[in-house]
Design a protein around this motif. Structure first.
Motif, mmCIF file in Angstrom:
data_model
loop_
_atom_site.group_PDB
_atom_site.id
_atom_site.type_symbol
_atom_site.label_atom_id
_atom_site.label_comp_id
_atom_site.label_asym_id
_atom_site.label_seq_id
_atom_site.Cartn_x
_atom_site.Cartn_y
_atom_site.Cartn_z
ATOM 1 N N ASN A 133 0.856 -1.601 0.186
ATOM 2 C CA ASN A 133 0.035 -0.606 0.288
ATOM 3 C C ASN A 133 0.745 1.183 -0.229
ATOM 4 O O ASN A 133 0.918 2.226 -0.556
ATOM 5 C CB ASN A 133 -0.952 -0.348 1.298
ATOM 6 N N LEU A 134 1.743 1.388 0.565
ATOM 7 C CA LEU A 134 2.827 2.423 1.136
ATOM 8 C C LEU A 134 3.523 2.620 -0.637
ATOM 9 O O LEU A 134 3.837 4.093 -0.953
ATOM 10 C CB LEU A 134 4.399 2.282 1.570
ATOM 11 N N ALA A 135 3.997 1.830 -1.251
ATOM 12 C CA ALA A 135 4.676 1.751 -2.487
ATOM 13 C C ALA A 135 3.430 2.381 -3.671
ATOM 14 O O ALA A 135 3.618 2.707 -4.834
ATOM 15 C CB ALA A 135 5.244 0.094 -2.903
ATOM 16 N N MET A 136 2.370 1.595 -3.741
ATOM 17 C CA MET A 136 1.118 2.163 -3.688
ATOM 18 C C MET A 136 0.893 3.748 -4.432
ATOM 19 O O MET A 136 1.167 4.475 -4.916
ATOM 20 C CB MET A 136 0.047 1.897 -4.245
ATOM 21 N N PHE A 137 1.072 4.191 -2.822
ATOM 22 C CA PHE A 137 0.783 5.686 -2.826
ATOM 23 C C PHE A 137 1.848 6.486 -3.054
ATOM 24 O O PHE A 137 1.614 8.283 -3.682
ATOM 25 C CB PHE A 137 0.834 5.888 -0.630
ATOM 26 N N LYS A 138 3.067 5.906 -2.435
ATOM 27 C CA LYS A 138 4.325 6.663 -3.710
ATOM 28 C C LYS A 138 4.640 6.560 -4.960
ATOM 29 O O LYS A 138 4.964 8.350 -5.272
ATOM 30 C CB LYS A 138 6.014 5.623 -3.113
ATOM 31 N N ALA A 139 3.875 5.044 -5.521
ATOM 32 C CA ALA A 139 3.773 5.788 -7.235
ATOM 33 C C ALA A 139 2.116 6.822 -7.519
ATOM 34 O O ALA A 139 2.438 7.705 -8.099
ATOM 35 C CB ALA A 139 3.214 4.355 -7.770
ATOM 36 N N ALA A 140 0.939 6.807 -6.571
ATOM 37 C CA ALA A 140 0.425 7.874 -7.183
ATOM 38 C C ALA A 140 1.319 9.148 -6.887
ATOM 39 O O ALA A 140 0.584 10.347 -7.030
ATOM 40 C CB ALA A 140 -0.909 7.813 -5.977
ATOM 41 N N ALA A 141 1.589 9.493 -5.670
ATOM 42 C CA ALA A 141 2.071 10.246 -5.450
ATOM 43 C C ALA A 141 3.346 11.161 -6.430
ATOM 44 O O ALA A 141 3.538 12.250 -6.909
ATOM 45 C CB ALA A 141 2.875 10.841 -3.903
ATOM 46 N N THR A 142 3.826 10.291 -7.062
ATOM 47 C CA THR A 142 4.718 11.125 -7.257
ATOM 48 C C THR A 142 4.045 11.275 -9.128
ATOM 49 O O THR A 142 4.356 11.844 -9.887
ATOM 50 C CB THR A 142 6.304 9.127 -8.128
ATOM 51 N N ALA A 143 3.216 10.780 -9.697
ATOM 52 C CA ALA A 143 2.206 10.601 -10.790
ATOM 53 C C ALA A 143 2.364 11.802 -10.153
ATOM 54 O O ALA A 143 1.821 13.072 -11.371
ATOM 55 C CB ALA A 143 1.069 9.927 -10.749
ATOM 56 N N PHE A 144 1.114 12.517 -9.483
ATOM 57 C CA PHE A 144 0.769 13.976 -9.373
ATOM 58 C C PHE A 144 1.342 14.946 -8.993
ATOM 59 O O PHE A 144 1.602 16.174 -8.926
ATOM 60 C CB PHE A 144 -0.384 13.953 -7.888
ATOM 61 N N MET A 145 3.163 14.632 -8.357
ATOM 62 C CA MET A 145 4.018 15.278 -7.844
ATOM 63 C C MET A 145 5.138 14.840 -8.593
ATOM 64 O O MET A 145 6.689 13.714 -7.862
ATOM 65 C CB MET A 145 3.837 15.881 -6.155
ATOM 66 N N PRO A 146 5.800 15.260 -9.959
ATOM 67 C CA PRO A 146 7.100 15.245 -10.490
ATOM 68 C C PRO A 146 8.089 15.201 -9.508
ATOM 69 O O PRO A 146 9.268 14.154 -10.088
ATOM 70 C CB PRO A 146 7.093 16.166 -11.801
ATOM 71 N N GLY A 147 7.814 15.991 -8.791
ATOM 72 C CA GLY A 147 9.399 16.252 -8.116
ATOM 73 C C GLY A 147 9.612 14.681 -7.140
ATOM 74 O O GLY A 147 11.023 14.776 -6.617
ATOM 75 N N MET A 148 8.831 14.070 -6.631
ATOM 76 C CA MET A 148 8.944 13.143 -6.226
ATOM 77 C C MET A 148 9.686 11.785 -6.879
ATOM 78 O O MET A 148 10.324 11.387 -5.879
ATOM 79 C CB MET A 148 7.686 12.374 -5.252
ATOM 80 N N SER A 149 9.512 11.495 -7.819
ATOM 81 C CA SER A 149 10.430 10.805 -8.582
ATOM 82 C C SER A 149 11.509 9.987 -9.012
ATOM 83 O O SER A 149 12.427 9.703 -9.092
ATOM 84 C CB SER A 149 9.622 10.633 -10.683
ATOM 85 N N GLU A 150 12.324 12.132 -8.038
ATOM 86 C CA GLU A 150 13.835 11.309 -8.150
ATOM 87 C C GLU A 150 13.830 11.008 -6.631
ATOM 88 O O GLU A 150 14.682 11.940 -5.673
ATOM 89 C CB GLU A 150 14.095 13.073 -8.466
ATOM 90 N N ASP A 151 14.105 10.166 -6.613
ATOM 91 C CA ASP A 151 14.582 9.065 -5.380
ATOM 92 C C ASP A 151 15.168 9.048 -5.195
ATOM 93 O O ASP A 151 16.025 8.147 -5.528
ATOM 94 C CB ASP A 151 13.659 7.598 -5.314
ATOM 95 N N LYS A 152 15.914 10.159 -4.076
ATOM 96 C CA LYS A 152 17.439 10.029 -3.981
ATOM 97 C C LYS A 152 17.699 8.600 -2.537
ATOM 98 O O LYS A 152 16.823 8.892 -1.947
ATOM 99 C CB LYS A 152 17.901 11.203 -3.058
#
Length: 183
Positions: A133-152
């Motif tokens: 569920n957390l992984a799905m939430f993170k995936a959804a968040a990166t879809a709506f907030m492009p800056g989140m996709s740069e997972d450092k």
């Protein structure tokens, strides 16, 4: 306060009741000493005038302040009465060793319980579901907030560490509740 573990830090107590950390060359408070104790820093408090080791009385003073300041008392009245009753008793010399061993066993059991809890999360299907569920939430968040996709990696490690700290805090809270139930 970054004292090296393993080295005994010398604290001098002056007549004006001020405490001086000789390692950091700064004045400190009893709160600082309590924090150092929680962090596992070994220290010795010496009377600045006589050189006498007064660590025991300073630690006792810290306990008294903790007992009165927080509102939650760790030492039950009945325990304190029994402890006072042991002074002058023929068993007095055995009590310190018994209390030390008891506290060491308590800490060891607490660490084993925490480890068992953390290990059980890995094999628990509900924990795996929560991770998905957390992984799905993170995936959804990166879809709506492009800056989140740069997972450092460093940020990811900090997030995981934060999650572990949250679990540890929950375990500590559960331990407090178990202790209250046991009284």
């Amino acid at each position: 306060m970054a004292e090296a573990k393993g080295d005994t830090v010398i604290i001098k107590k002056y007549a004006n009741r001020r405490l001086y950390n000789t390692q950091s060359s700064s004045y400190i408070t009893l709160d600082h000493l309590a924090k150092m104790t929680r962090e596992g820093v070994d220290f010795k408090v010496l009377d600045a005038k006589t050189g006498a080791d007064i660590t025991h009385s300073i630690l006792t003073q810290i306990i008294m302040e903790e007992e009165s300041a927080t509102g939650e008392q760790m030492l039950p009245v009945n325990f304190l009465r029994q402890l006072i009753g042991m002074y002058g008793n023929s068993m007095q010399s055995l009590v310190p060793h018994y209390l030390e061993a008891s506290m060491e066993n308590f800490r060891s059991n607490q660490a084993k319980l925490r480890q068992a809890f953390e290990d059980s999360l890995g094999s628990n299907p509900l924990a795996k579901l929560a991770q998905q569920n957390l992984a799905m939430f993170k995936a959804a968040a990166t879809a709506f907030m492009p800056g989140m996709s740069e997972d450092k990696p460093a940020e990811h490690e900090k997030a995981q560490e934060g999650e572990l700290d949250a679990l540890r805090a929950q375990m500590a809270e559960m331990q407090k509740k178990l202790d209250k139930l046991g009284k």
